[in-house]
Each structure stands twice: as structure tokens, then as C-alpha cells.
Design a protein around this motif. Structure first.
Motif, mmCIF file in Angstrom:
data_model
loop_
_atom_site.group_PDB
_atom_site.id
_atom_site.type_symbol
_atom_site.label_atom_id
_atom_site.label_comp_id
_atom_site.label_asym_id
_atom_site.label_seq_id
_atom_site.Cartn_x
_atom_site.Cartn_y
_atom_site.Cartn_z
ATOM 1 N N ILE A 1 0.851 -1.194 0.000
ATOM 2 C CA ILE A 1 0.000 0.000 0.000
ATOM 3 C C ILE A 1 0.887 1.245 0.000
ATOM 4 C CG2 ILE A 1 -1.741 1.294 1.304
ATOM 5 C CD1 ILE A 1 -2.670 -1.361 2.476
ATOM 6 N N LYS A 2 0.469 2.228 -0.771
ATOM 7 C CA LYS A 2 1.191 3.495 -0.805
ATOM 8 C C LYS A 2 0.858 4.302 0.450
ATOM 9 C CE LYS A 2 2.050 7.577 -3.650
ATOM 10 N NZ LYS A 2 1.701 8.317 -4.890
ATOM 11 N N VAL A 3 1.852 4.482 1.312
ATOM 12 C CA VAL A 3 1.687 5.231 2.555
ATOM 13 C C VAL A 3 2.398 6.572 2.421
ATOM 14 C CG1 VAL A 3 2.077 5.248 5.050
ATOM 15 C CG2 VAL A 3 1.567 3.091 3.876
ATOM 16 N N GLY A 4 1.661 7.667 2.557
ATOM 17 C CA GLY A 4 2.226 8.997 2.389
ATOM 18 C C GLY A 4 3.150 9.405 3.518
ATOM 19 N N GLU A 5 3.931 10.463 3.283
ATOM 20 C CA GLU A 5 4.889 10.935 4.294
ATOM 21 C C GLU A 5 4.194 11.398 5.565
ATOM 22 O OE1 GLU A 5 7.450 13.905 2.764
ATOM 23 O OE2 GLU A 5 8.308 12.626 1.182
ATOM 24 N N ASN A 6 2.985 11.946 5.423
ATOM 25 C CA ASN A 6 2.270 12.452 6.598
ATOM 26 C C ASN A 6 1.291 11.426 7.164
ATOM 27 O OD1 ASN A 6 2.105 14.756 8.295
ATOM 28 N ND2 ASN A 6 0.021 15.139 7.535
ATOM 29 N N ASP A 7 1.402 10.177 6.674
ATOM 30 C CA ASP A 7 0.507 9.112 7.145
ATOM 31 C C ASP A 7 1.184 8.282 8.222
ATOM 32 O OD1 ASP A 7 -1.424 9.880 5.358
ATOM 33 O OD2 ASP A 7 -0.833 8.437 3.813
ATOM 34 N N GLU A 8 0.375 7.639 9.021
ATOM 35 C CA GLU A 8 0.877 6.667 9.985
ATOM 36 C C GLU A 8 0.006 5.427 9.960
ATOM 37 O OE1 GLU A 8 0.639 7.675 14.111
ATOM 38 O OE2 GLU A 8 -1.245 8.802 13.876
ATOM 39 N N ILE A 9 0.605 4.306 10.333
ATOM 40 C CA ILE A 9 -0.114 3.036 10.410
ATOM 41 C C ILE A 9 -0.428 2.769 11.875
ATOM 42 C CG2 ILE A 9 -0.020 0.570 9.935
ATOM 43 C CD1 ILE A 9 2.018 1.204 7.730
ATOM 44 N N VAL A 10 -1.701 2.473 12.164
ATOM 45 C CA VAL A 10 -2.132 2.153 13.527
ATOM 46 C C VAL A 10 -2.767 0.771 13.524
ATOM 47 C CG1 VAL A 10 -2.481 4.564 14.167
ATOM 48 C CG2 VAL A 10 -4.369 3.275 13.177
ATOM 49 N N LYS A 11 -2.974 0.208 14.708
ATOM 50 C CA LYS A 11 -3.557 -1.127 14.779
ATOM 51 C C LYS A 11 -4.809 -1.130 15.650
ATOM 52 C CE LYS A 11 -0.835 -2.979 18.652
ATOM 53 N NZ LYS A 11 0.045 -4.083 19.076
ATOM 54 N N ASN A 12 -5.584 -2.219 15.512
ATOM 55 C CA ASN A 12 -6.845 -2.376 16.268
ATOM 56 C C ASN A 12 -7.728 -1.137 16.123
ATOM 57 O OD1 ASN A 12 -6.075 -4.935 17.149
ATOM 58 N ND2 ASN A 12 -5.053 -4.119 18.970
ATOM 59 N N TYR A 13 -7.944 -0.748 14.884
ATOM 60 C CA TYR A 13 -8.739 0.439 14.588
ATOM 61 C C TYR A 13 -10.223 0.092 14.693
ATOM 62 C CZ TYR A 13 -10.472 4.580 12.165
ATOM 63 O OH TYR A 13 -11.127 5.736 11.851
ATOM 64 N N LYS A 14 -10.941 0.795 15.571
ATOM 65 C CA LYS A 14 -12.361 0.517 15.821
ATOM 66 C C LYS A 14 -13.242 1.392 14.940
ATOM 67 C CE LYS A 14 -11.930 -1.011 20.640
ATOM 68 N NZ LYS A 14 -10.457 -0.929 20.740
ATOM 69 N N ILE A 15 -14.227 0.753 14.323
ATOM 70 C CA ILE A 15 -15.198 1.482 13.507
ATOM 71 C C ILE A 15 -16.540 0.771 13.669
ATOM 72 C CG2 ILE A 15 -14.317 0.225 11.478
ATOM 73 C CD1 ILE A 15 -15.379 2.557 9.795
ATOM 74 N N GLY A 16 -17.493 1.447 14.332
ATOM 75 C CA GLY A 16 -18.748 0.773 14.683
ATOM 76 C C GLY A 16 -18.445 -0.375 15.630
ATOM 77 N N PHE B 1 -16.858 -3.052 14.582
ATOM 78 C CA PHE B 1 -15.781 -3.795 13.945
ATOM 79 C C PHE B 1 -14.427 -3.292 14.439
ATOM 80 C CE2 PHE B 1 -19.411 -3.811 11.158
ATOM 81 C CZ PHE B 1 -19.463 -5.106 10.672
ATOM 82 N N THR B 2 -13.467 -4.200 14.463
ATOM 83 C CA THR B 2 -12.084 -3.825 14.760
ATOM 84 C C THR B 2 -11.204 -4.326 13.626
ATOM 85 O OG1 THR B 2 -12.454 -3.962 17.150
ATOM 86 C CG2 THR B 2 -10.178 -4.016 16.386
ATOM 87 N N LEU B 3 -10.585 -3.389 12.900
ATOM 88 C CA LEU B 3 -9.657 -3.726 11.823
ATOM 89 C C LEU B 3 -8.262 -3.867 12.413
ATOM 90 C CD1 LEU B 3 -10.790 -3.843 8.851
ATOM 91 C CD2 LEU B 3 -12.163 -2.448 10.400
ATOM 92 N N GLU B 4 -7.542 -4.877 11.971
ATOM 93 C CA GLU B 4 -6.216 -5.113 12.561
ATOM 94 C C GLU B 4 -5.275 -3.921 12.359
ATOM 95 O OE1 GLU B 4 -4.993 -9.631 12.715
ATOM 96 O OE2 GLU B 4 -5.836 -9.147 10.752
ATOM 97 N N TYR B 5 -5.347 -3.324 11.165
ATOM 98 C CA TYR B 5 -4.476 -2.180 10.880
ATOM 99 C C TYR B 5 -5.239 -1.162 10.046
ATOM 100 C CZ TYR B 5 -0.711 -5.131 12.597
ATOM 101 O OH TYR B 5 0.069 -5.924 13.391
ATOM 102 N N ALA B 6 -4.762 0.069 10.076
ATOM 103 C CA ALA B 6 -5.364 1.149 9.283
ATOM 104 C C ALA B 6 -4.304 2.195 9.002
ATOM 105 C CB ALA B 6 -6.543 1.766 10.018
#
Length: 534
Positions: A459-474, A476-481
Motif C-alpha cells: 500500500i502506498k503510505v504517504g509521508e504524513n501518514d501513519e499506520i495504527v492497529k486495532n482500529y475501531k469502527i462501529g 468492527f475492529t480492523l487489525e491495521y489502518a
């Protein structure tokens, strides 16, 4: 079932496995099978009807039986009961799916065991066992659908029925007593346990925002429900402190505020008038609000007001007291808690059936889960009483006035965006099962380095982006975001396609569902195949 069809179909040259799934191809084939099934079902039904008509004999018999010839030659018009009784199998071939109520079922169809393959009972918590037993006999298999945490039959909160003499009759066995003690069909089936196959519908679709269901999820559903994520950020629960006087079982100030609300701008959603439901805690306040609405229309006799009111009615606005809300749902629900201090400054905590320590919580649960978009509370209950919720809950559990006060405290916390208080309430009610509900994600640790390398390769990750884990949405929990460092909301959601996450014959369906749901919300969704890195 779908997966088995895909595995054995001629649609593709290679078998799909849990690793290396070709999502676009799966979506294409899944759509094909869904549409093909619809065609096959219609064709199958048409073939059955043709055979049934052929076996029925001449067209004259059909015309006579089904009242298509209404003259002296064919006699009087047949009733539906007579039509069915003449040839029940023919009727079922013509109409394989019948929607009816238990009383009509008993009146129209023969009392014949197993006359239908399936008998399905919806809203089973509202059905009295003695009224549905004849319908149950008519099915080879019974499907009972309902919620044990919602309201029982309508007269349930009335006087208890005394089982006079039953326990003294030694000829009546325990099973008979068990039947007589069941408050509803759902209660009876739920207590059978070993004799039924239980399935839970864990996805909650009504609420457009997780915070509309989080309270009930924590208090009543063992934190099992998975609410859908909100599509946009907004405050889903409003709390209006009215401090009106409770007199003659009414609260005029709360009624006035509600009338002002529904004829004002606050009721609108994105500039449009939604469907509205108004609920009170007693019949007198319900009638009071209806009278206040009528008075408002008389005092504001203009086209704008008339148009607003007509639109509200067209959108099925209702005003009901608490006991009559079962089965209703609206975009916005308004609650007048009705009770408050008297003119002498006294507050009596008599909330009627809500005070019932064993069953009153069901009324509250039904009420607070009716809103699809927003729930608005208008209350005059003193803060000192509301703030006693924790002591009441610790003492008596999640029921009675304790759980009622807890909801008012929760509504206030959500309305004021007090995440600390909101989380505290959910933690207590769930026994810490919903701890850290408001923590959206966690920071990456050293143990995640290998995964991070894989993500950055894919995945293309921008310079101002960061990768986080256990991202909660509703729910659901996504392992990474992947998210912007200056934003809380993620822009890319990442699932890892490993045997631990997506195993079993229906795994691909879950992947398609998640992909469609998140992309419809504006997120980019990625499923990373971990098999190629193992």
C-alpha cells in the motif's frame, strides 16, 4: 451454501481457497449465483403450479372453487376456509408462502399436523403460548424469532394470573407446569434449550450510529451486538434538562419543549423532515402532548405550520405512552420522562412498570432502541437522582429505576461529548466487557514491524501518514489502518487474509460484505494476503 456452489460450479477453472482470494472474481460469481437462484426459484414454482393445475382437472373446477364464475350455475361464493379445505395441497402449490396471524391460521387451515414444512413465528416475545400452539402443530419445523429482552405480551404488566390448584393436582406433570408458567412463546422455546437449535442475530442494523445501541449492548446483550459504523460524525443522542413541574400526572414544560422541537429547525436531518416518534411514561402526558400540538396548530394557523404538520403525519409521526411502542421505529425518537418535582418540591420515584425489578428493563430496552438516527431526551428528573445510578445498579443489577437513571446519565454524557463518563457507564453495565470503547486505535509496537513492512510494500503510505492497529469502527475492529497523523479518522482500512481471520466455508462472504460496507462509507479497503509472506 454459496461457497459450496462456487466450489463445485463450472463458472471457473480453479478452486478458491482461503488464501489468495481473487475478490473481484468472487464478487462477480457471487452476484451471478444470487441472480441465477432468483430465476431458478421462480421457474421451480411455475413448474409446480403447472403440474397442480393439470392434476386439478378441467378449468371449470378451478373457476367454481375459486369463485371466478359468480352465477347461479356455480352456486354461492366459497369462503377461503372452504377453498382451502377442498384441496389444501392445491392451495399450497398455488401459494407456497402464507403470511397470517395465529387466529386466522386456526380459522382457515385444517388442524393437521405437519401441513406446512416450515412455520415461522416473528416477534415471538409478544405471542402467548396458548394462542400459537395450534399453529405450531401445523409445521414440521418451527422457527421462532424474537428478543427475550423486549416486551412480553401486552397484558403481561397487568395483574399476575394465579394458577389456582395446579400445584395440588398430582396428575399434572412438571412439563405442564412449565408450559403454564411461560410468559410467551419465546420464553418457552428459550427455556427448552436442549431441544432447540439457537442462533443469534449479532449484527444490529437499525441504528445509524453505534452510540444508539451501545447502552443496550452493554446492559442487556452481554456486549455481543455488532453495530454498524456511522457514515458521518454527529451527536446521536440529545439531552434537554427541562426541570418542569410534575402536576396531575403531567409535565407541561416538557410537553411545550417537545412541541417547540418538532415545529422548529432542530428536528431536521440534512434540511429534511424525518419520521418522528414521541414517547411518554404515562397516558396522561401522552394526551397532554397531543392537546399541546392541537393548541399550537390553532394558535399558528398559517400555511407553513400546516405544511409541517402534514409532513410529520405523512412521515407517520406518533405520540404513544411507553407500553405501546413495541415494533415501532422512527428516524428520531423523543422521550418525555414526564416525572419531576411537585409544586411543593417533592420528587416521588414512582415510574410505574419501569420500576419492576425483573421485567421493567424490557420496556426501557424497547424504547431506547427504536431510533434510527437520533434519540432526544426531555427530562425533569433531578440530577441527584440520576447520579445515583451506579449505587442502584450495584445494589439491584441492570433493572428497575437504576438502569433508567443509568440511561439518562448516558444520554447526558453522549450529548455533551463526555467520553470519560460515557465509557464509565458502559464499563459498569457490561462488567468491563466494553472497556475502552472510545479508544479508536492503538499505536504500533516493535512486534508489528514485520507486518508494517508488508503493508508498506502493498500500500502506498504517504509521508504524513501513519499506520495504527486495532482500529475501531462501529462494532468492527480492523487489525491495521492508515491515517493522516493530524486526523483521528483512517482513510485506508486493512484486513489480513489469514486462516485465523477468514476460515470456513463462508469466509469469502464476510470479505465481500466488509469490502462493500467500508467502501460505501468512503474508506479504501485492502485485504492483504498473508499466505505469500509465510
Amino acid at each position: 451454501y454459496y461457497y459450496s456452489l462456487l466450489q463445485n460450479s463450472d463458472l471457473k477453472n480453479q478452486r478458491y481457497k482461503d488464501f489468495g482470494i481473487n475478490i473481484p472474481k468472487l464478487i462477480e460469481n457471487d452476484k451471478y449465483i444470487t441472480e441465477n437462484q432468483r430465476y431458478r426459484i421462480k421457474k421451480y414454482w411455475n413448474d409446480i403450479r403447472k403440474r397442480a393445475l393439470s392434476n386439478m382437472g378441467t378449468g371449470e373446477n378451478i373457476k367454481m372453487l375459486y369463485n371466478l364464475r359468480k352465477n347461479a350455475k356455480y352456486g354461492k361464493i366459497n369462503t377461503l376456509r372452504e377453498i382451502v379445505a377442498t384441496n389444501v395441497n392445491f392451495f399450497k402449490d398455488m401459494f407456497p408462502i402464507i403470511m397470517t396471524d395465529p387466529n386466522t391460521c386456526s380459522a382457515v387451515f385444517p388442524l393437521q399436523e405437519g401441513i406446512f414444512d416450515l412455520v415461522v413465528f416473528d416477534e415471538a416475545s409478544q405471542l402467548k403460548l396458548e394462542e400459537v400452539l395450534p399453529s405450531m402443530m401445523r409445521g414440521k419445523y418451527k422457527i421462532v424469532s424474537g428478543d427475550i429482552h423486549q416486551m412480553p405480551p401486552s397484558n403481561y404488566f397487568g395483574a399476575e394470573t394465579e394458577q389456582t390448584g395446579l400445584t395440588e393436582n398430582k396428575e399434572i406433570d412438571e412439563e405442564t407446569l412449565f408450559l403454564s408458567d411461560s410468559e410467551s412463546l419465546l420464553d418457552y422455546v428459550n427455556n427448552l434449550k436442549d431441544d432447540v437449535i439457537m442462533s443469534y442475530l449479532d449484527f444490529h442494523y437499525r441504528s445509524k450510529h453505534p452510540k444508539l445501541i451501545n447502552f443496550s449492548n452493554a446492559a442487556f446483550y452481554e456486549s455481543r451486538l455488532v453495530p454498524m459504523p456511522e457514515k458521518k460524525e454527529y451527536i446521536p443522542i440529545e439531552y434537554f434538562k427541562v426541570d418542569g413541574i410534575y402536576k396531575a400526572r403531567k409535565n407541561d414544560d416538557e410537553a411545550d419543549k417537545i412541541v417547540e422541537y418538532i415545529f422548529g429547525e432542530k428536528v431536521l436531518i440534512d434540511g429534511k423532515l424525518p419520521s418522528v416518534g414521541i414517547v411518554t411514561l404515562n397516558l396522561e402526558q401522552k394526551n397532554n402532548i397531543v392537546n399541546k400540538i392541537n393548541n399550537y396548530l390553532r394558535k399558528n394557523d398559517n400555511e407553513e405550520t400546516k405544511n409541517r404538520y402534514n409532513q410529520l403525519l405523512e412521515n407517520n409521526m406518533f405520540v404513544k405512552n411507553l407500553e405501546n411502542v413495541q415494533g415501532d421505529e422512527r428516524d428520531i425518537m423523543l422521550l418525555s420522562t414526564t416525572f419531576g418535582k411537585s409544586e411543593e418540591g417533592k420528587f416521588i420515584q414512582n415510574f410505574g412498570p419501569l420500576n419492576n425489578q425483573d421485567k421493567g428493563y424490557k420496556l426501557l430496552n424497547v424504547l431506547i432502541t427504536r431510533a434510527k438516527y437520533r434519540f432526544s431526551v426531555f427530562t425533569s428528573i433531578p440530577d441527584e437522582n440520576i447520579n445515583s445510578w451506579e449505587n442502584e445498579v450495584i445494589k439491584n443489577g441492570n433493572n428497575g429505576r437504576g438502569i433508567f437513571y443509568a440511561y439518562l446519565a448516558y444520554a447526558k454524557a453522549v450529548s455533551e461529548n463526555d467520553r470519560e463518563a460515557e465509557s464509565r457507564i458502559l464499563e459498569v453495565l457490561s462488567g468491563d466487557k466494553m472497556k475502552n470503547t472510545n479508544i479508536l486505535y492503538e499505536k504500533i509496537e516493535d512486534t508489528d514491524k514485520k507486518i508494517i513492512e508488508i503493508i508498506k510494500n502493498e500500500i502506498k503510505v504517504g509521508e504524513n501518514d501513519e499506520i495504527v492497529k486495532n482500529y475501531k469502527i462501529g462494532g468492527f475492529t480492523l487489525e491495521y489502518a492508515v491515517k493522516d497523523k493530524n486526523e483521528e479518522k483512517a482513510k485506508i482500512l486493512i484486513d489480513l487474509n489469514s486462516v485465523n481471520n477468514f476460515s470456513g466455508n463462508t469466509a469469502y462472504k464476510s470479505i465481500i460484505y466488509r469490502k462493500n460496507m467500508f467502501e460505501n462509507m468512503g474508506y479504501e479497503y485492502k485485504l492483504l494476503d498473508m499466505a505469500s509472506y509465510i
